[in-house]
Design an enzyme around this catalytic site. Structure first.
Site, mmCIF file in Angstrom:
data_model
loop_
_atom_site.group_PDB
_atom_site.id
_atom_site.type_symbol
_atom_site.label_atom_id
_atom_site.label_comp_id
_atom_site.label_asym_id
_atom_site.label_seq_id
_atom_site.Cartn_x
_atom_site.Cartn_y
_atom_site.Cartn_z
ATOM 1 N N CYS A 2 0.838 -1.197 0.000
ATOM 2 C CA CYS A 2 0.000 0.000 0.000
ATOM 3 C C CYS A 2 0.872 1.246 0.000
ATOM 4 O O CYS A 2 2.007 1.236 0.454
ATOM 5 C CB CYS A 2 -0.959 0.039 1.187
ATOM 6 N N ARG A 27 3.574 -0.745 -4.844
ATOM 7 C CA ARG A 27 3.321 -1.207 -3.490
ATOM 8 C C ARG A 27 1.942 -1.851 -3.339
ATOM 9 O O ARG A 27 1.681 -2.541 -2.357
ATOM 10 C CB ARG A 27 3.422 -0.040 -2.500
ATOM 11 N N TRP A 74 -3.137 -2.593 -1.460
ATOM 12 C CA TRP A 74 -2.955 -4.035 -1.581
ATOM 13 C C TRP A 74 -3.901 -4.657 -0.557
ATOM 14 O O TRP A 74 -3.764 -4.442 0.640
ATOM 15 C CB TRP A 74 -1.513 -4.423 -1.288
ATOM 16 N N ASN A 99 -2.037 2.124 5.889
ATOM 17 C CA ASN A 99 -1.237 0.959 5.505
ATOM 18 C C ASN A 99 -1.090 0.062 6.724
ATOM 19 O O ASN A 99 -0.952 0.562 7.849
ATOM 20 C CB ASN A 99 0.172 1.368 5.048
ATOM 21 N N GLY A 100 -1.066 -1.248 6.519
ATOM 22 C CA GLY A 100 -0.848 -2.164 7.631
ATOM 23 C C GLY A 100 -2.089 -2.939 8.004
ATOM 24 O O GLY A 100 -3.074 -2.991 7.255
ATOM 25 N N GLU A 478 14.974 -19.755 -6.608
ATOM 26 C CA GLU A 478 14.691 -18.397 -7.071
ATOM 27 C C GLU A 478 14.107 -18.414 -8.483
ATOM 28 O O GLU A 478 13.183 -17.648 -8.791
ATOM 29 C CB GLU A 478 15.978 -17.558 -7.023
ATOM 30 N N LYS A 482 10.410 -16.901 -9.509
ATOM 31 C CA LYS A 482 10.197 -15.890 -10.548
ATOM 32 C C LYS A 482 9.131 -16.349 -11.545
ATOM 33 O O LYS A 482 8.259 -15.579 -11.937
ATOM 34 C CB LYS A 482 11.503 -15.597 -11.286
ATOM 35 N N GLU A 485 5.642 -16.275 -9.893
ATOM 36 C CA GLU A 485 5.208 -14.913 -9.546
ATOM 37 C C GLU A 485 4.562 -14.194 -10.718
ATOM 38 O O GLU A 485 3.532 -13.527 -10.560
ATOM 39 C CB GLU A 485 6.405 -14.079 -9.073
ATOM 40 N N HIS A 501 13.188 -39.114 -4.306
ATOM 41 C CA HIS A 501 12.466 -39.183 -3.038
ATOM 42 C C HIS A 501 11.082 -38.538 -3.131
ATOM 43 O O HIS A 501 10.542 -38.101 -2.120
ATOM 44 C CB HIS A 501 13.285 -38.516 -1.928
ATOM 45 N N LYS A 600 5.101 -4.993 -3.794
ATOM 46 C CA LYS A 600 6.552 -4.934 -3.726
ATOM 47 C C LYS A 600 7.103 -4.933 -2.304
ATOM 48 O O LYS A 600 7.892 -5.768 -1.936
ATOM 49 C CB LYS A 600 7.029 -3.681 -4.467
#
Length: 605
Positions: A2, A27, A74, A99-100, A478, A482, A485, A501, A600
């Site tokens: 946010c 954000r 967000w 925000n939060g 990673e 990516k 995402e 396994h 972000k």
């Protein structure tokens, strides 16, 4: 997550608020809105689209004013909708953005409902607006100081009142908020970048601060209600850093900025010395006998890579913890540990909380690898290394990750030197390799046309498997992150030796298996794992070093990196995985820079 922008001025602030939102949109982009004090009344415009749509709405309606707040969201509490979009009003008197997360919002909602307040949204934010309205007695600044004491959780808020023109009040607890100081005007924002071009005079609010913005003054009190003076810093948040230039997306731009970002991060590193990490580093590094790394997401994978480096080069044991898990489990503290946090923004809520938890357990020595020198993480830690990736707008981290790796490799070398485990010859070799990194990464970027061809195949898939061994296992993780995402393809990563396994049961010709295959001590073991995939009809897509002697054949597709880069190889192998994810997402038509459900800067728990 946010973004907040607020302003008190003697000019129309609508363009300033909207331009700030555009720069903060990474954000959160589920919805956005703006509210202004207009002719003694509160007026607002909200949208479940992007900031560009909100701007069109305000231009059409002619919304303008001298006092106001704006927000890009967000979603946490409540789906993305106009009703849930900020700013929220209470009785047409209070306007508030937030925000939060307010953890006691249900209790407060019940209390305020009993007092006659009607809730129009599903958000925890509307609770704060009604609480401020209920407690309001003619002075907004005093009211907000009292109201925040009723709130449990992490938050940043900005609020103004119909009855008090030219006044905006902000408060910060666990979520970043800054003040921009102007001439006869003042501003609030989540990030200095939101105010670039408007003011470069920035105050970073501390935990518990409440700020009163008026035309000619900024008044701050701390959590105890005492007036405090916070330093005004000159911060050059360049707008050019957030411009696309010739690129289609910020992620593409940021992938191709990595040679420059690595060069800047390593600029001036001509020798290994503790002072690279702060004036106290020499004494701290001599005392510690263990490293505890705390991080989330991509930064966690950087920490996993660092474990291999530090244990191999410095011979110091390392534990790597997911920050959001570490703080909630019983652990055995070691007072001689160096607690290392890794964060792009330096405001990651889970990592900050984990750091404070580690300190409360009696581990005083801390160091952060961070991309923002003015962040809470840098202020909280004893030592720091500031990466110089520059502004990273794309939600999927690229240049921030590779610069973190470079900084962590420097840390491994420095710890080794502090323990007498790095010879002059080894130091010279490592410095030479680090200085060559930008050129080596540029050569890998030249592989883009071959990767584009692969992406056309991947775009038709719904699942993918990534394999790596040893030092490159975190890089496989990673790469999978990516891809999932931004392309929304389900992707998982495993150490290649774990195939038998369980994961091997998933392998079919419809499951592409991406393999990170550097020519290192495990290459022959990795080749055996690849044969296990081929024996089950799986399709291999291999990023191999030039001399790894892996050749293309039926079901085996190979792209060769220009050179093997020894212990720094993970940085080079990261780049083609970024390009594969980017071009696959492009082929699937997803929103590369703003993937669904993500944001972000993760400033909520």
């Amino acid at each position: 997550m946010c973004g907040i922008v607020g302003a008190v001025a003697q000019r129309n602030i609508t363009p300033i608020l909207l331009e700030g939102l555009k720069r903060l949109e990474y954000r959160g982009y589920d919805s956005c809105g703006v509210a202004l004090h207009v002719d003694g009344k509160l007026q607002r415009s909200r949208s479940t689209s992007r900031v560009a749509e909100l701007q069109a709405q305000t231009e059409q309606s002619g919304l303008a004013g001298f006092t106001g707040i704006a927000h890009t969201r967000w979603a946490t509490h409540g789906v993305p909708s106009s009703a849930n979009a900020h700013p929220h009003f209470s009785r047409e008197r209070i306007a508030l953005v937030h925000n939060g997360i307010i953890e006691n919002h249900e209790e407060l909602r019940a209390e305020l409902s009993a007092l006659g307040y009607v809730f129009e949204s599903q958000t925890d934010t509307e609770v704060i607006a009604h609480l401020v309205d209920h407690m309001y007695s003619g002075d907004l600044f005093e009211t907000v100081q009292l109201a925040v004491k009723r709130l449990t959780g992490a938050f940043a808020i900005a609020v103004f009142c119909q009855d008090e023109p030219h006044r905006v009040v902000g408060a910060r607890q666990g979520s970043p908020l800054i003040v921009g100081v102007g001439q006869g005007e003042n501003f609030l924002a989540s990030d200095a970048m939101a105010l670039a071009g408007t003011t470069d005079q920035i105050i970073y609010l501390e935990e518990g601060d409440v700020v009163d913005l008026q035309l000619q003054r900024v008044w701050i009190v701390d959590a105890e209600g005492k007036q405090v003076q916070r330093e005004v810093r000159t911060v050059h948040a360049h707008t050019g850093a957030a411009e696309l230039g010739p690129y289609r997306h910020y992620m593409q731009k940021e992938i191709f900025e990595q040679p420059r970002a690595l060069g800047d991060t390593l600029e001036g590193v001509t020798a290994i010395m503790p002072e690279l990490f702060g004036d106290k580093a020499y004494g701290v590094f001599r005392q510690i006998d263990n490293v505890l790394i705390l991080a989330c997401g991509t930064s966690y994978y950087a920490g996993m890579t660092a474990k291999y480096w530090i244990e191999s080069i410095a011979k110091i044991p390392v534990n790597v913890e997911i920050a959001s898990e570490y703080r909630y489990r019983d652990s055995v503290p070691n007072p001689s540990s160096l607690v290392v946090t890794i964060s792009q923004s330096g405001e990651t809520a889970d990592t900050l909380a984990a750091l404070k938890h580690a300190r409360s357990l009696g581990m005083p020595h801390s160091l952060t690898i961070c991309n923002v020198s003015t962040s809470a993480m840098v202020r909280e830690c004893e030592l720091s290394y500031i990466t110089r990736a520059g502004v990273e707008v794309g939600v999927a981290s690229t240049k921030a990750f590779t610069t973190q790796l470079a900084a962590l490799f420097l840390l491994a070398l420095t710890l080794a030197q502090s323990k007498g485990r790095l010879s002059d010859e080894q130091e010279a070799e490592h410095i030479k390799a680090l200085r060559h990194l930008p050129v080596a990464v540029s050569a890998v970027l030249a592989l883009e046309p071959q990767i584009i061809a692969w992406s056309e195949e991947f775009a038709r898939k719904e699942n993918a498997l990534f394999l790596g061994r040893g030092l490159h296992y975190p890089i496989a993780l990673e790469g999978a992150l990516k891809l999932k995402e931004i392309s929304y393809i389900h992707a998982e990563a495993y150490p290649a030796g774990e195939l038998k396994h369980g994961p091997l049961a998933l392998v079919t010709k419809e499951m592409p298996v991406v393999t990170v295959a550097p020519k290192d001590a495990l290459i022959e073991k990795l080749k055996s794992n690849m044969q296990e995939v081929r024996a089950r009809g799986g399709e291999l897509y291999v990023f191999a070093d030039a001399d790894s002697r892996i050749t293309s054949s039926e079901g085996v597709h190979v792209i060769r990196l220009p050179e093997h880069y020894g212990q720094l190889s993970p940085i080079l192998h990261t780049v083609p995985l970024q390009l594969l994810a980017y071009h696959t997402a492009l082929a699937r038509g997803t929103d590369v820079d703003k993937p669904r459900n993500l944001a972000k800067s993760v400033t909520v728990e």
